[in-house]
Design a protein around this motif. Structure first.
Motif, PDB file in Angstrom:
ATOM      1  N   ARG A 115     -16.520  -2.402  57.530  1.00  0.00           N
ATOM      2  CA  ARG A 115     -16.487  -0.945  57.369  1.00  0.00           C
ATOM      3  C   ARG A 115     -16.164  -0.264  58.696  1.00  0.00           C
ATOM      4  O   ARG A 115     -15.414   0.724  58.725  1.00  0.00           O
ATOM      5  CB  ARG A 115     -17.832  -0.456  56.833  1.00  0.00           C
ATOM      6  CG  ARG A 115     -17.896   1.059  56.599  1.00  0.00           C
ATOM      7  CD  ARG A 115     -16.819   1.505  55.599  1.00  0.00           C
ATOM      8  NE  ARG A 115     -16.820   2.940  55.403  1.00  0.00           N
ATOM      9  CZ  ARG A 115     -17.392   3.564  54.365  1.00  0.00           C
ATOM     10  NH1 ARG A 115     -18.015   2.837  53.436  1.00  0.00           N
ATOM     11  NH2 ARG A 115     -17.332   4.866  54.253  1.00  0.00           N
ATOM     12  N   TYR A 116     -16.706  -0.771  59.798  1.00  0.00           N
ATOM     13  CA  TYR A 116     -16.406  -0.178  61.115  1.00  0.00           C
ATOM     14  C   TYR A 116     -14.906  -0.263  61.412  1.00  0.00           C
ATOM     15  O   TYR A 116     -14.297   0.715  61.868  1.00  0.00           O
ATOM     16  CB  TYR A 116     -17.196  -0.902  62.208  1.00  0.00           C
ATOM     17  CG  TYR A 116     -16.800  -0.479  63.608  1.00  0.00           C
ATOM     18  CD1 TYR A 116     -17.379   0.640  64.209  1.00  0.00           C
ATOM     19  CD2 TYR A 116     -15.834  -1.180  64.326  1.00  0.00           C
ATOM     20  CE1 TYR A 116     -17.007   1.045  65.480  1.00  0.00           C
ATOM     21  CE2 TYR A 116     -15.446  -0.783  65.594  1.00  0.00           C
ATOM     22  CZ  TYR A 116     -16.038   0.321  66.168  1.00  0.00           C
ATOM     23  OH  TYR A 116     -15.651   0.733  67.433  1.00  0.00           O
ATOM     24  N   ILE A 117     -14.324  -1.438  61.163  1.00  0.00           N
ATOM     25  CA  ILE A 117     -12.894  -1.608  61.428  1.00  0.00           C
ATOM     26  C   ILE A 117     -12.077  -0.663  60.554  1.00  0.00           C
ATOM     27  O   ILE A 117     -11.073  -0.079  60.991  1.00  0.00           O
ATOM     28  CB  ILE A 117     -12.489  -3.081  61.194  1.00  0.00           C
ATOM     29  CG1 ILE A 117     -13.165  -3.975  62.248  1.00  0.00           C
ATOM     30  CG2 ILE A 117     -10.977  -3.251  61.230  1.00  0.00           C
ATOM     31  CD1 ILE A 117     -12.971  -5.459  62.020  1.00  0.00           C
ATOM     32  N   GLU A 118     -12.508  -0.493  59.326  1.00  0.00           N
ATOM     33  CA  GLU A 118     -11.847   0.439  58.412  1.00  0.00           C
ATOM     34  C   GLU A 118     -11.905   1.870  58.955  1.00  0.00           C
ATOM     35  O   GLU A 118     -10.902   2.603  58.944  1.00  0.00           O
ATOM     36  CB  GLU A 118     -12.527   0.354  57.048  1.00  0.00           C
ATOM     37  CG  GLU A 118     -11.880   1.186  55.956  1.00  0.00           C
ATOM     38  CD  GLU A 118     -12.650   1.103  54.652  1.00  0.00           C
ATOM     39  OE1 GLU A 118     -12.714   2.134  53.958  1.00  0.00           O
ATOM     40  OE2 GLU A 118     -13.182   0.023  54.342  1.00  0.00           O
ATOM     41  N   GLU A 119     -13.084   2.273  59.452  1.00  0.00           N
ATOM     42  CA  GLU A 119     -13.239   3.615  60.010  1.00  0.00           C
ATOM     43  C   GLU A 119     -12.459   3.776  61.304  1.00  0.00           C
ATOM     44  O   GLU A 119     -11.859   4.836  61.553  1.00  0.00           O
ATOM     45  CB  GLU A 119     -14.730   3.905  60.266  1.00  0.00           C
ATOM     46  CG  GLU A 119     -15.602   3.972  59.023  1.00  0.00           C
ATOM     47  CD  GLU A 119     -15.304   5.188  58.167  1.00  0.00           C
ATOM     48  OE1 GLU A 119     -14.655   6.137  58.670  1.00  0.00           O
ATOM     49  OE2 GLU A 119     -15.701   5.188  56.986  1.00  0.00           O
ATOM     50  N   PHE A 120     -12.449   2.742  62.131  1.00  0.00           N
ATOM     51  CA  PHE A 120     -11.726   2.824  63.405  1.00  0.00           C
ATOM     52  C   PHE A 120     -10.224   2.929  63.173  1.00  0.00           C
ATOM     53  O   PHE A 120      -9.505   3.588  63.941  1.00  0.00           O
ATOM     54  CB  PHE A 120     -12.040   1.592  64.257  1.00  0.00           C
ATOM     55  CG  PHE A 120     -11.438   1.640  65.638  1.00  0.00           C
ATOM     56  CD1 PHE A 120     -11.982   2.459  66.619  1.00  0.00           C
ATOM     57  CD2 PHE A 120     -10.320   0.878  65.959  1.00  0.00           C
ATOM     58  CE1 PHE A 120     -11.427   2.511  67.891  1.00  0.00           C
ATOM     59  CE2 PHE A 120      -9.755   0.921  67.220  1.00  0.00           C
ATOM     60  CZ  PHE A 120     -10.311   1.739  68.192  1.00  0.00           C
ATOM     61  N   ALA A 121      -9.741   2.262  62.098  1.00  0.00           N
ATOM     62  CA  ALA A 121      -8.317   2.349  61.783  1.00  0.00           C
ATOM     63  C   ALA A 121      -7.911   3.787  61.477  1.00  0.00           C
ATOM     64  O   ALA A 121      -6.768   4.192  61.732  1.00  0.00           O
ATOM     65  CB  ALA A 121      -7.992   1.443  60.597  1.00  0.00           C
ATOM     66  N   GLU A 122      -8.834   4.578  60.942  1.00  0.00           N
ATOM     67  CA  GLU A 122      -8.532   5.972  60.614  1.00  0.00           C
ATOM     68  C   GLU A 122      -8.739   6.906  61.793  1.00  0.00           C
ATOM     69  O   GLU A 122      -7.910   7.768  62.079  1.00  0.00           O
ATOM     70  CB  GLU A 122      -9.402   6.429  59.447  1.00  0.00           C
ATOM     71  CG  GLU A 122      -8.994   5.860  58.107  1.00  0.00           C
ATOM     72  CD  GLU A 122      -9.686   6.566  56.951  1.00  0.00           C
ATOM     73  OE1 GLU A 122     -10.643   7.314  57.198  1.00  0.00           O
ATOM     74  OE2 GLU A 122      -9.253   6.356  55.808  1.00  0.00           O
ATOM     75  N   THR A 123      -9.875   6.726  62.496  1.00  0.00           N
ATOM     76  CA  THR A 123     -10.223   7.687  63.563  1.00  0.00           C
ATOM     77  C   THR A 123      -9.666   7.304  64.920  1.00  0.00           C
ATOM     78  O   THR A 123      -9.447   8.174  65.771  1.00  0.00           O
ATOM     79  CB  THR A 123     -11.747   7.797  63.680  1.00  0.00           C
ATOM     80  OG1 THR A 123     -12.291   6.524  64.067  1.00  0.00           O
ATOM     81  CG2 THR A 123     -12.369   8.215  62.357  1.00  0.00           C
ATOM     82  N   LYS A 124      -9.457   5.987  65.162  1.00  0.00           N
ATOM     83  CA  LYS A 124      -9.032   5.458  66.467  1.00  0.00           C
ATOM     84  C   LYS A 124      -9.979   5.886  67.583  1.00  0.00           C
ATOM     85  O   LYS A 124      -9.599   6.008  68.746  1.00  0.00           O
ATOM     86  CB  LYS A 124      -7.595   5.891  66.787  1.00  0.00           C
ATOM     87  CG  LYS A 124      -6.565   5.345  65.802  1.00  0.00           C
ATOM     88  CD  LYS A 124      -5.160   5.798  66.150  1.00  0.00           C
ATOM     89  CE  LYS A 124      -4.141   5.145  65.235  1.00  0.00           C
ATOM     90  NZ  LYS A 124      -4.398   5.411  63.800  1.00  0.00           N
ATOM     91  N   ASP A 125     -11.230   6.115  67.206  1.00  0.00           N
ATOM     92  CA  ASP A 125     -12.265   6.539  68.155  1.00  0.00           C
ATOM     93  C   ASP A 125     -13.513   5.684  67.918  1.00  0.00           C
ATOM     94  O   ASP A 125     -14.042   5.653  66.808  1.00  0.00           O
ATOM     95  CB  ASP A 125     -12.591   8.021  67.962  1.00  0.00           C
ATOM     96  CG  ASP A 125     -13.620   8.516  68.963  1.00  0.00           C
ATOM     97  OD1 ASP A 125     -14.819   8.296  68.723  1.00  0.00           O
ATOM     98  OD2 ASP A 125     -13.222   9.119  69.974  1.00  0.00           O
TER      99      ASP A 125
END
Length: 752
Positions: free
Chosen positions: A300-310
Motif C-alpha cells: 500500500r505504501y508503494i502504491e501511495e508513493f507512486a501517486e504522491t511521489k512524497d
C-alpha cells in the motif's frame, strides 16, 4: 465518525512528523525486551502436555509417588543379529547395560528391570517343601554352558519372563526403565543415544523406544529445524525482491518481522514461560504471519508513493488507510490464539499467552512499516503506478468478474461440494495419534522402525495401561483384590487379542508359588481363592523376594497395588477400544472390595486417553469460539453484522477444507496440530479483512457494488497475492526438506 477520523488523521500526522523519535522509542523498547530472550528456557516437560484437571492425571500423579508414572518408560532392546543372546559376551553386555542404566540419576532404580536385575526372580522348589526365590541372572552371568542352559530353562518355562524380558525366539532381550517426570528429555536422549552407540557392534544392535526417546528425537532436530527455517527465510527474502524489486519492499517487511520477533521472544524470556521445542514450528508460522502483514502494508505504501511521489505523504496516507484493517486483523488473530486457553492443558495455555501477545505486537506494523518505508530510497519512475493494467491485475479482474458473473453458479456449486465433503470428512478426523509409533516422525524413521521391531519380538511395550487398587493397610491380601486383577487381565486379553500383549503384577509370582506348592502341576498355575492361603503366599513373597522386587507392585503398607497391561500401540481407535473394554469389565465386576476400591487409569495409555478426551472437548469449543470471536470483532471493527458474517462465513469453508485434508492425510488432532489450525484461520480472515476494507474505501467513487468489488480486487488484490506467495512458498518447502513428519505436514497443511 468525522471527529474520530480527524483524531486519527492528527495521530498519523504526529507519528509521521516525528518518525525518527518514534523509531528510536520502538528500537529502545525492542532492545530491552530482547534482552529477556537470553533467559528463555526450552524443555519438553511431561505434565505440560496433558490435561491437568483430568481425573486420570490426578490419579497418576498420586500413585506415581509410589510406583512411578509409567508414562516415561524407556524400552531398550539388545538384539542379536544372528543366533540367540545366550552366550557369555551378549549376556555380559545385557548385565553391563542394566547396571549402567541403574546408576543414572535421571531414572527410578527400583523400576529399572531386565533379566540381569536382582528384582527379576524365579521361584524354585527345594528339599522339605522349601520354596526359594532366586535372581534370574544376578549378581553375575552364568559361568559355563551348563549355567546358560539352566538360565534358558528358567526363562522359557516361566510365562512372566518368556516373551517379556526375552524374545520368544531368544534373539533379543529387553531392559525397561522409568525416567523421572521432571527430567530433561534432551539429557535423557543423550544418555540413551550414547548407550546405543557404545553397545552396538557387529554382533548386536540396540533399539530404544518410549516417551523419553520420542521426545529426545524431537530435541535432536532443533538444528535441523533451524536450517529449515533459515532456508524459508532466505526464500522469503528472494520472493520479496522478486515481487517488489526495490529495497522498500524487501527491507520494510523484514525490519518489522525482526522487531516483532524480538518483542515476542523477549516476552517469553521475561515471563519465564517454558518455550517447548514443540512450539518452534508454531513460532515460525507466527513470524511468517508478521511478514505477510508487513507485505500488505508495504504494498500500500508503494502504491501511495507512486501517486504522491512524497515519502511523508505516502507514509501518512498508508498509516491512515491501514490502521483499521490492521487493527481488526491483529485483534482477530490474537483472540484466535487466546481461546486456546479454554483447553485444560498447560502447553496450550502457554501457547494462548505467548502467541496472543506475539500476535498483538503486529499491531505496531500499521505505524512502524510506513515509517520504515519512509526512510528507504524508492525511485518513483521505476515502480508501477496505479494504472490497474498489469498482468496480475488483469488476471485478478478476470477471476473476480467470473466469480460475480456467470461463474457464480460454479462458485456456489463448489461451496456446496466443500460443505458436503467437509462435513463427511469431519466425522472421520481422528483425535490423537492415528498411526502406530509417533506421527511426529516419518514412518521409516529409526524410532518407528524400532517400535515395529520390538512389537514383533516382545509381549511388552512402552504403551501400558495401569489399573490401581487403594484400600486400608494390608488390604491387598484380600483375595478379591488379586482375583479382580487376574480376571481383569484375562478379560482384556480375550476382548482385545489383536493389541493385548502381556501384563505385569504380583499375581505372576503368586501363581508360580501356588503351582510349586502343588508339585509343579500347571493346573494350579493360578491364585488360591482362600484368603488364608493367599495371605500365606503373599507373606512368603514379601519375606523372601525382597522389598525392592515387590515395590513395583505393592507399597510398604500393602494398602496400594497395581497391575500393568501392555498393548501394541496407543492409536486413537485403539485407545477407545481399550477404555471401553476396561469399563465394560467393571459392569459385571465391582469397583469396590470390603476394604478398598479399584481406580482407572494410569500409564501411557491412561495419559493418552485423558489427552484425547480433553482435545475432543476443547476442539469443538475452541473452533466455535474462534469463529464467534472473529464475527464479533469484525462486526465491531466495521460496525456491521453483515461485515462480520461475510468475513467469518468463508472461514467455515476453509476449516472444512483443512480438516478434510487432515482426515484424508491421516493427521490426528493433537496439541501440536490444533494451534496450527488457529494460525490458518487467522491468516484466512486477514486476507478477507484487507479486501473488505478496500471495498469500503473504493465504494464512494464507484457506481455500484460490482464495480466496487472489481476496483478493490484491482488494488488490494495484488497485495493479497503477493502476501500469499510470500507466506505459502517458503512454508510448503518444509514438506520436501524436513526430517520431521509433523513439520512437513504442517507446512503443506497451512500452505494449502
Amino acid at each position: 465518525m468525522p471527529e474520530k477520523k480527524a483524531k486519527m488523521d492528527r495521530l498519523c500526522a504526529f507519528l509521521v512528523n516525528r518518525r525518527k523519535s518514534v523509531m528510536a522509542v520502538v528500537i529502545a523498547i525492542t532492545l530491552v525486551m530482547g534482552y529477556g530472550a537470553l533467559g528463555i528456557k526450552s524443555e519438553i516437560i511431561l505434565w505440560e502436555l496433558f490435561p491437568y484437571d483430568h481425573p486420570y492425571l490426578k490419579l497418576l500423579v498420586r500413585f506415581s509417588e509410589v510406583f512411578g508414572s509409567g508414562a516415561s518408560t524407556a524400552v531398550i532392546t539388545v538384539k542379536k543379529k544372528e543366533g540367540d543372546i545366550f552366550d557369555k559376551k551378549t549376556l555380559q553386555k545385557i548385565k553391563d547395560m542394566t547396571d549402567e542404566i541403574k546408576m543414572y540419576d535421571e531414572v527410578y532404580r527400583l523400576l529399572t528391570v531386565s533379566m540381569a536385575s536382582n528384582s527379576v526372580k524365579v521361584a524354585k522348589a527345594r528339599a522339605r517343601g522349601e520354596i526359594a526365590f532366586e535372581a534370574l541372572m544376578f549378581p553375575e552371568i552364568p559361568e559355563n554352558e551348563e549355567g546358560i542352559q539352566l538360565l534358558k530353562k528358567h526363562i522359557f518355562s516361566t510365562p512372566s519372563l518368556n516373551g517379556t524380558f526375552v524374545a520368544e525366539d531368544g534373539s533379543a532381550a529387553v531392559i525397561m526403565t522409568e525416567f523421572k517426570e521432571n527430567i530433561s528429555y534432551g539429557e535423557a536422549f543423550k544418555l540413551l543415544r550414547d548407550l546405543e552407540d557404545r553397545y552396538t557392534d557387529d554382533e548386536t544392535s540396540i533399539h530404544i523406544i518410549g516417551y523419553p526417546m520420542q521426545m529426545g528425537w524431537i530435541y535432536s532436530y532443533k538444528k535441523q529445524m533451524y536450517t529449515v527455517f533459515t532456508i524459508s527465510i532466505v526464500l522469503m527474502i528472494i520472493i520479496l525482491y522478486a515481487v517488489f524489486r526495490n529495497p522498500v519492499g524487501m527491507l520494510a517487511p523484514i525490519g518489522l518481522s525482526l522487531i516483532c520477533a524480538t518483542l515476542g521472544l523477549g516476552f517469553i524470556g521475561w515471563t519465564g514461560i517454558n518455550f517447548s521445542p514443540l512450539l518452534y514450528v508454531l513460532a515460525f508460522l507466527v513470524g511468517a504471519r508478521m511478514l505477510s502483514n508487513a507485505v500488505q502494508i508495504t504494498h500500500r505504501y508503494i502504491e501511495e508513493f507512486a501517486e504522491t511521489k512524497d515519502r511523508e505523504a505516502a507514509a501518512f496516507n498508508t498509516m491512515r488507510a491501514m490502521w483499521m484493517p490492521n487493527a481488526a486483523a491483529v485483534t482477530t488473530d490474537a483472540c484466535g490464539f487466546l481461546v486456546l486457553f479454554v483447553a485444560k492443558i498447560v502447553l496450550m495455555q502457554f501457547i494462548a499467552i505467548m502467541m496472543s501477545f506475539w500476535m498483538a505486537t503486529i499491531a505496531i506494523s500499521g505505524m512502524v512499516v510506513p515509517i520504515i518505508c519512509s526512510f528507504l530510497p524508492l525511485n518513483p519512475e521505476k515502480i508501477k503506478t496505479r494504472t490497474r493494467t498489469g498482468g496480475l491485475v488483469k488476471f485478478n479482474t478476470t477471476i473476480a468478474n467470473f466469480a460475480i458473473g456467470n461463474g457464480r453458479y460454479v462458485v456456489w456449486t463448489a461451496v456446496v461440494a466443500i460443505v458436503v465433503v467437509g462435513v463427511w470428512q469431519l466425522a472421520h478426523i481422528k483425535i490423537g495419534d492415528p498411526t502406530p509409533g509417533t506421527p511426529i516422525l516419518w514412518p521409516d524413521h529409526k524410532y518407528n522402525k524400532d517400535q515395529a521391531l520390538i512389537n514383533s519380538l516382545f509381549r511388552t511395550s512402552a504403551d501400558n495401561l495401569v489399573l490401581y487398587y487403594e484400600g486400608t493397610k494390608m488390604s491387598v491380601y484380600d483375595p478379591e483384590v488379586a482375583s479382580t486383577f487376574e480376571k481383569f487381565d484375562l478379560y482384556m486379553a480375550a476382548t482385545l487379542p489383536d493389541i493385548y500383549k502381556s501384563s505385569s503384577s504380583f499375581i505372576d509370582m503368586g501363581k508360580t508359588v501356588n503351582m510349586i506348592f502343588r508339585d509343579g502341576d500347571w493346573t494350579w498355575h493360578q491364585l488360591p481363592r482362600n484368603e488364608k492361603q493367599l495371605t500365606g503366599i503373599l507373606g512368603m513373597m514379601r519375606r523372601r523376594v525382597g522389598t525392592a522386587t515387590l515395590r513395583r507392585f505393592l507399597d510398604s503398607s500393602a494398602s496400594m497395588s497395581q497391575i500393568t497391561l501392555f498393548f501394541a500401540d496407543h492409536t486413537s481407535d485403539n485407545m477407545l477400544r481399550v477404555k471401553k473394554a476396561a469399563y465394560d469389565f467393571f459392569i459385571e465386576n465391582s469397583w469396590e472390595t470390603k476394604n478398598g476400591e479399584f481406580k482407572l487409569a494410569g500409564g501411557r495409555i491412561g495419559l493418552e486417553i485423558a489427552l484425547n478426551e480433553e482435545m475432543k472437548r476443547s476442539h469443538a469449543v475452541m473452533d466455535s469460539l474462534v469463529l464467534l470471536t472473529i464475527f464479533i470483532m469484525c462486526s465491531l471493527a466495521f460496525r456491521s453484522f453483515v461485515a462480520g458474517f461475510m468475513l467469518a462465513a468463508p472461514l467455515i469453508l476453509s476449516n472444512l477444507i483443512a480438516f478434510s485434508y487432515m482426515a484424508a492425510a491421516g493427521i490426528g488432532l493433537s496439541v501440536n496440530t490444533l494451534p496450527c489450525s488457529a494460525v490458518g484461520v487467522g491468516v484466512g480472515v486477514d486476507f478477507a479483512i484487507y479486501l473488505y476494507s478496500r471495498c469500503i474505501e473504493e465504494y464512494p467513487s464507484c457506481s455500484g457494488w460490482k464495480e466496487t468489488v472489481i476496483s478493490a480486487i484491482q488494488t488490494a488484490g495484488s497485495g493479497i497475492v503477493f502476501t500469499g506467495i510470500t507466506l505459502i512458498l517458503p512454508i510448503i518447502v518444509w514438506y520436501f526438506i524436513s526430517e520431521m513428519k509433523f513439520q512437513a505436514q504442517m507446512g503443506f497443511f497451512l500452505s494449502m
